[in-house]
Write a protein that holds these residues in place. Structure first.
Motif, PDB file in Angstrom:
ATOM      1  N   UNK A  37     -48.280   4.770 -58.384  1.00 45.85           N
ATOM      2  CA  UNK A  37     -48.490   4.152 -57.070  1.00 45.85           C
ATOM      3  C   UNK A  37     -49.944   3.736 -56.886  1.00 45.85           C
ATOM      4  N   UNK A  38     -50.871   4.556 -57.426  1.00 40.12           N
ATOM      5  CA  UNK A  38     -52.290   4.219 -57.335  1.00 40.12           C
ATOM      6  C   UNK A  38     -52.585   2.902 -58.041  1.00 40.12           C
ATOM      7  N   UNK A  39     -51.977   2.718 -59.227  1.00 40.45           N
ATOM      8  CA  UNK A  39     -52.195   1.467 -59.955  1.00 40.45           C
ATOM      9  C   UNK A  39     -51.628   0.281 -59.179  1.00 40.45           C
ATOM     10  N   UNK A  40     -50.430   0.451 -58.616  1.00 29.92           N
ATOM     11  CA  UNK A  40     -49.826  -0.655 -57.877  1.00 29.92           C
ATOM     12  C   UNK A  40     -50.596  -1.018 -56.623  1.00 29.92           C
ATOM     13  N   UNK A  41     -50.973  -0.002 -55.833  1.00 29.19           N
ATOM     14  CA  UNK A  41     -51.705  -0.267 -54.584  1.00 29.19           C
ATOM     15  C   UNK A  41     -53.086  -0.833 -54.888  1.00 29.19           C
ATOM     16  N   UNK A  42     -53.731  -0.330 -55.955  1.00 29.18           N
ATOM     17  CA  UNK A  42     -55.048  -0.847 -56.326  1.00 29.18           C
ATOM     18  C   UNK A  42     -54.966  -2.314 -56.726  1.00 29.18           C
ATOM     19  N   UNK A  43     -53.917  -2.635 -57.503  1.00 31.28           N
ATOM     20  CA  UNK A  43     -53.749  -4.042 -57.887  1.00 31.28           C
ATOM     21  C   UNK A  43     -53.544  -4.922 -56.664  1.00 31.28           C
ATOM     22  N   UNK A  44     -52.714  -4.458 -55.726  1.00 30.80           N
ATOM     23  CA  UNK A  44     -52.492  -5.230 -54.492  1.00 30.80           C
ATOM     24  C   UNK A  44     -53.789  -5.362 -53.697  1.00 30.80           C
ATOM     25  N   UNK A  46     -56.983  -5.169 -54.703  1.00 30.47           N
ATOM     26  CA  UNK A  46     -57.974  -6.035 -55.334  1.00 30.47           C
ATOM     27  C   UNK A  46     -57.613  -7.504 -55.146  1.00 30.47           C
ATOM     28  N   UNK A  47     -56.347  -7.816 -55.363  1.00 29.16           N
ATOM     29  CA  UNK A  47     -55.914  -9.212 -55.240  1.00 29.16           C
ATOM     30  C   UNK A  47     -55.976  -9.687 -53.789  1.00 29.16           C
ATOM     31  N   UNK A  48     -55.557  -8.831 -52.884  1.00 30.24           N
ATOM     32  CA  UNK A  48     -55.565  -9.204 -51.465  1.00 30.24           C
ATOM     33  C   UNK A  48     -57.002  -9.346 -50.950  1.00 30.24           C
ATOM     34  N   UNK A  49     -57.902  -8.502 -51.408  1.00 28.74           N
ATOM     35  CA  UNK A  49     -59.300  -8.604 -50.987  1.00 28.74           C
ATOM     36  C   UNK A  49     -59.921  -9.907 -51.490  1.00 28.74           C
ATOM     37  N   UNK A  57     -56.390  -5.719 -42.268  1.00 30.82           N
ATOM     38  CA  UNK A  57     -55.225  -5.872 -43.136  1.00 30.82           C
ATOM     39  C   UNK A  57     -55.324  -4.995 -44.387  1.00 30.82           C
ATOM     40  N   UNK A  58     -56.539  -4.575 -44.714  1.00 29.02           N
ATOM     41  CA  UNK A  58     -56.746  -3.767 -45.928  1.00 29.02           C
ATOM     42  C   UNK A  58     -56.857  -2.274 -45.639  1.00 29.02           C
ATOM     43  N   UNK A  59     -56.881  -1.888 -44.380  1.00 25.38           N
ATOM     44  CA  UNK A  59     -57.157  -0.483 -44.023  1.00 25.38           C
ATOM     45  C   UNK A  59     -56.105   0.457 -44.602  1.00 25.38           C
ATOM     46  N   UNK A  64     -54.400   4.494 -48.606  1.00 26.00           N
ATOM     47  CA  UNK A  64     -53.392   4.860 -49.599  1.00 26.00           C
ATOM     48  C   UNK A  64     -54.014   5.102 -50.969  1.00 26.00           C
ATOM     49  N   UNK A  65     -54.990   4.258 -51.354  1.00 32.41           N
ATOM     50  CA  UNK A  65     -55.672   4.459 -52.640  1.00 32.41           C
ATOM     51  C   UNK A  65     -56.329   5.832 -52.678  1.00 32.41           C
TER      52      UNK A  65
END
Length: 579
Positions: A37-44, A46-49, A57-59, A64-65
């Motif tokens: 989950x950490x890898x998935x949320x981190x990928x989201x 980074x891309x969203x930022x 929107x990133x809070x 979660x990270x």
């Protein structure tokens, strides 16, 4: 038992607590799911930022990270606590079962092995078997569950990428461990044998250092132990070199899985959001985290299987059922023996004996003649090479354990002295003795003054066991055990060794007289090098067997009898020390 996987018998020895094992597995799965989950949320994130949305929107993703990063470490720590606790408890259970099986099973199961081999099996082999839980069972279970979860998550995004990931996970989680297991299987058996023989040589040097030093062979025995240690290391290194080839397979599988994810991501880039493509490319890296431990888990299964086979060979789980104890009159125990005794056929003694209640028999002969082996055979501790031993017409091997111990007792010259109180060292043979009886028995064997000089009398702790006593005091203490034992037939091996000539002769006369130290209804058999003059007892003289010691000038041969299953020269010799 033949055809059955030794690991099943090893599992029966360990008897791990399944709820705790399942809890450890659950914690391990949750820990790796946190990493996934950490890898998935981190990928989201980074891309969203990169798209520069409002900070609010990133809070949630930022929190979660942090939560997944912290929970991953905490859950992994809890999993290690629970799994190691389970493994240590299982190792304790296995040792208890082995001791129980040795105590209640065939008595020659342990007698045929050297003490160094016993230490290696009950110590190192049990640890290797318990390591199976932490290093094999849990990693395999966690990897299987996580691989399914990761494949399902990727399949939601791209079935093609999921198919590639599943194939790579099979290579990393099945093929690579199988190669590792095959590479290690041939080497581990050799390594375990070297480890056992190293312990044999080391214990010989520790237990018989004075005799080996006098014989001039102590440096050679130490060198043999060091050679076995080096050979063990070489065997382990050889297994590691072959396993390194198999260890490269997971890395290649990770690269192939990542490449497949990238290709699949490029193919669907126009149809999905950039954040989804980033998740697709980064998730496989975390999915392979669980498979990295599987090659080592396969090697551990190989080691545990070898250890389980050695433990089952030492203490088999199934023994022929013994009939219920038969009542024998305590004052009318007759012993008949027509046996060929010894540790192997090339060094044996053929004897026929008929002992009536109250008989006194002295077995004499030089060192190596087979006196100790004969006594152990009469006591049921060593299986006869041929023939049988009967008590009141009943074979020893079918007597109940309690009845056997109360009928025949063997008292070795080097019996163990425990590092506890004098009282406890005497109560090991009969626990219902009062202090008055213990004191009286010590006085009868000549330890009255010694007891009176102890600071706490019977409560004095013998620090270091036998090291707290002189050789003569140890012999007299062991003789006191024989006097206190309930055995109606007492077999004494060199009871006067290390005593001065005068005291030894007086004590031997008292042992072979009827009545003497022992009551008239008890049968006494004494193995000794010589009898004092005017001794009124039956005598059995054993001639030295071929290759046995006959006197001086046999220094090298004597030392070789003290070395374990193989001598410094590499030639075979008896496993057990002769009398």
């Amino acid at each position: 038992m033949r055809g059955r996987d030794p690991l099943r018998a090893g599992w029966d020895l360990l008897q791990p607590r399944l709820p705790r094992l399942l809890l450890a597995g659950l914690l391990g799965v949750l820990s790796l799911c946190s990493a996934l989950a950490l890898a998935g949320v981190s990928a989201w994130l980074i891309t969203r930022a990169w798209q520069m949305p409002p900070v609010l929107d990133l809070t949630v993703a930022v929190v979660a990270v942090r939560a997944f990063a912290i929970s991953r470490g905490v859950l992994h720590y809890c999993e290690r606590l629970v799994s190691h606790d389970t493994a240590l408890r299982a190792a304790g259970t296995a040792r208890s079962q082995i001791y129980r099986r040795l105590a209640h099973g065939p008595v020659d199961a342990a007698m045929r092995l050297h003490s160094g081999d016993l230490v290696a099996r009950v110590g190192t082999d049990v640890d290797a078997l318990a390591d199976m839980l932490v290093r094999a069972v849990l990693p395999i279970g966690v990897a299987a569950v996580l691989s399914v979860i990761a494949t399902v998550v990727i399949a939601v995004i791209s079935p093609a990428a999921a198919a590639v990931l599943a194939g790579c996970l099979l290579v990393a989680g099945v093929v690579a461990p199988w190669l590792s297991s095959r590479a290690a299987a041939a080497q581990e058996g050799v390594a375990r044998q070297h480890l056992s023989e190293r312990d044999v040589s080391a214990l010989l040097a520790l237990d018989h250092a004075p005799e080996l030093r006098i014989a001039g062979l102590l440096p050679a025995v130490i060198a043999e132990s060091q050679r076995r240690q080096r050979a063990w290391g070489w065997a382990v290194d050889a297994a590691a070199k072959r396993a390194a080839i198999a260890a490269a397979a997971p890395t290649a599988a990770i690269g192939a899985g990542l490449l497949g994810a990238v290709v699949a991501g490029i193919g669907i880039a126009d149809a999905v959001a950039p954040t989804t493509v980033a998740i697709l490319m980064l998730l496989p890296l975390s999915a392979f985290e669980a498979t990295t431990a599987l090659p080592a888990a396969a090697i551990q299964l190989t080691r545990s299987r070898i250890a389980a086979r050695r433990l089952v060979d030492l203490a088999p789980p199934e023994h022929p059922a013994r009939p219920a104890p038969q009542a024998h009159p305590v004052a009318a125990v007759r012993l008949h023996a027509d046996v060929r005794s010894g540790h192997h056929s090339d060094h044996s003694v053929q004897v026929e004996l008929d002992l009536e209640p109250g008989d006194r028999l002295a077995i004499t002969g030089p060192s190596g003649a087979g006196k100790t082996a004969l006594l152990m055979t009469l006591a049921g501790l060593l299986a006869p090479l041929d023939g049988h031993v009967e008590v009141d017409g009943t074979a020893l091997e079918v007597l109940g354990e309690h009845e056997l111990h109360s009928t025949v007792g063997f008292f070795a010259e080097d019996a163990h002295v425990f590092g506890t109180t004098v009282r406890d060292n005497l109560l090991v043979v009969r626990g219902d003795c009062g202090d008055d009886e213990l004191v009286g028995t010590l006085e009868r064997v000549g330890l009255g003054l010694w007891l009176a000089g102890l600071p706490n009398g019977l409560a004095t702790v013998l620090a270091g066991g036998a090291q707290a006593l002189s050789a003569g005091q140890r012999r007299r203490l062991l003789l006191a055990r024989a006097l206190l034992s309930p055995a109606r037939i007492v077999l004494l091996d060199e009871p006067t060794e290390h005593l001065d000539a005068g005291d030894a002769e007086d004590l031997l006369r008292a042992l072979v007289q009827s009545p003497g130290l022992f009551s008239a209804e008890r049968t006494v058999v004494v193995a000794t090098h010589h009898l004092p003059d005017n001794s009124e007892c039956r005598q059995l003289s054993l001639a030295p067997a071929a290759g046995a010691l006959t006197g001086s000038g046999c220094r090298d041969a004597a030392a070789e009898q003290l070395i374990g299953q193989r001598g410094v020269s590499g030639q075979p010799y008896p496993q057990q020390m002769s009398s």
